[in-house]
Motif scaffolding. Structure first.
Motif, PDB file in Angstrom:
ATOM      1  N   LEU A  59       1.173  -1.000  -0.019  1.00  0.00           N
ATOM      2  CA  LEU A  59       0.105  -0.363   0.103  1.00  0.00           C
ATOM      3  C   LEU A  59       0.788   1.235  -0.163  1.00  0.00           C
ATOM      4  O   LEU A  59       0.006   2.416  -0.622  1.00  0.00           O
ATOM      5  CB  LEU A  59      -1.016  -0.100   0.685  1.00  0.00           C
ATOM      6  N   ARG A  60       1.938   1.170   0.629  1.00  0.00           N
ATOM      7  CA  ARG A  60       3.064   1.943   0.555  1.00  0.00           C
ATOM      8  C   ARG A  60       4.121   2.234  -0.406  1.00  0.00           C
ATOM      9  O   ARG A  60       4.916   2.989  -0.962  1.00  0.00           O
ATOM     10  CB  ARG A  60       3.724   2.273   1.786  1.00  0.00           C
ATOM     11  N   LEU A  61       4.475   1.157  -0.510  1.00  0.00           N
ATOM     12  CA  LEU A  61       5.951   1.143  -2.056  1.00  0.00           C
ATOM     13  C   LEU A  61       5.198  -0.629  -2.856  1.00  0.00           C
ATOM     14  O   LEU A  61       4.612  -0.445  -3.442  1.00  0.00           O
ATOM     15  CB  LEU A  61       6.571   0.015  -0.949  1.00  0.00           C
ATOM     16  N   ASP A  62       6.081  -0.072  -4.144  1.00  0.00           N
ATOM     17  CA  ASP A  62       5.601  -0.975  -4.496  1.00  0.00           C
ATOM     18  C   ASP A  62       6.247  -1.919  -5.008  1.00  0.00           C
ATOM     19  O   ASP A  62       7.815  -2.056  -4.433  1.00  0.00           O
ATOM     20  CB  ASP A  62       5.678  -0.205  -7.111  1.00  0.00           C
ATOM     21  N   ILE A  63       6.323  -3.042  -5.693  1.00  0.00           N
ATOM     22  CA  ILE A  63       6.444  -4.458  -5.522  1.00  0.00           C
ATOM     23  C   ILE A  63       8.130  -4.070  -5.806  1.00  0.00           C
ATOM     24  O   ILE A  63       8.800  -5.245  -5.439  1.00  0.00           O
ATOM     25  CB  ILE A  63       6.019  -5.733  -6.306  1.00  0.00           C
ATOM     26  N   THR A  64       8.801  -3.517  -6.942  1.00  0.00           N
ATOM     27  CA  THR A  64       9.743  -3.855  -7.118  1.00  0.00           C
ATOM     28  C   THR A  64      10.794  -3.384  -5.764  1.00  0.00           C
ATOM     29  O   THR A  64      11.785  -3.611  -5.834  1.00  0.00           O
ATOM     30  CB  THR A  64      10.722  -3.020  -8.148  1.00  0.00           C
ATOM     31  N   GLU A  65      10.426  -1.394  -5.887  1.00  0.00           N
ATOM     32  CA  GLU A  65      11.553  -1.184  -4.423  1.00  0.00           C
ATOM     33  C   GLU A  65      11.220  -2.138  -3.175  1.00  0.00           C
ATOM     34  O   GLU A  65      12.407  -1.769  -2.207  1.00  0.00           O
ATOM     35  CB  GLU A  65      10.276  -0.024  -3.596  1.00  0.00           C
TER      36      GLU A  65
END
Length: 97
Positions: A59-65
């Protein structure tokens, strides 16, 4: 930062516990710190725990990050599959929006 789960028992299963743990490392991840999740001696985690602890990170970060800032150590196949499943669920929900 290393998060050790073994002191909590060999079966982790509540949303409350997942949320409590997520709060201990969520800001560190967001600020760029690498976090290692050590599952030594943990046999199983519930869907509720995995979603609250790991799924809601999306919800706060994208999967790559998220993948670049975290790693998993000593996780058995059940634990790996449950975390992957909750990530997959969260990603599919975000694609529907």
């Amino acid at each position: 930062m290393i998060i050790h789960f073994s002191h909590l028992g060999d079966s982790l299963g509540t949303r409350f516990l997942g949320k409590t743990l997520r709060r201990t490392f969520e800001n560190a991840i967001h600020e760029g710190e690498n976090v290692v999740f050590d599952f030594s001696d943990v046999k199983t985690i519930s869907h509720s725990f995995a979603d609250e602890c790991f799924g809601k990170l999306l919800l706060r970060l994208d999967i790559t990050e998220l993948k670049s800032k975290t790693s998993f150590k000593n996780a058995n196949e059940q634990v790996k599959k449950m975390i992957a499943f909750t990530w997959s669920e969260r990603l599919s929900k975000s694609e529907l929006v």
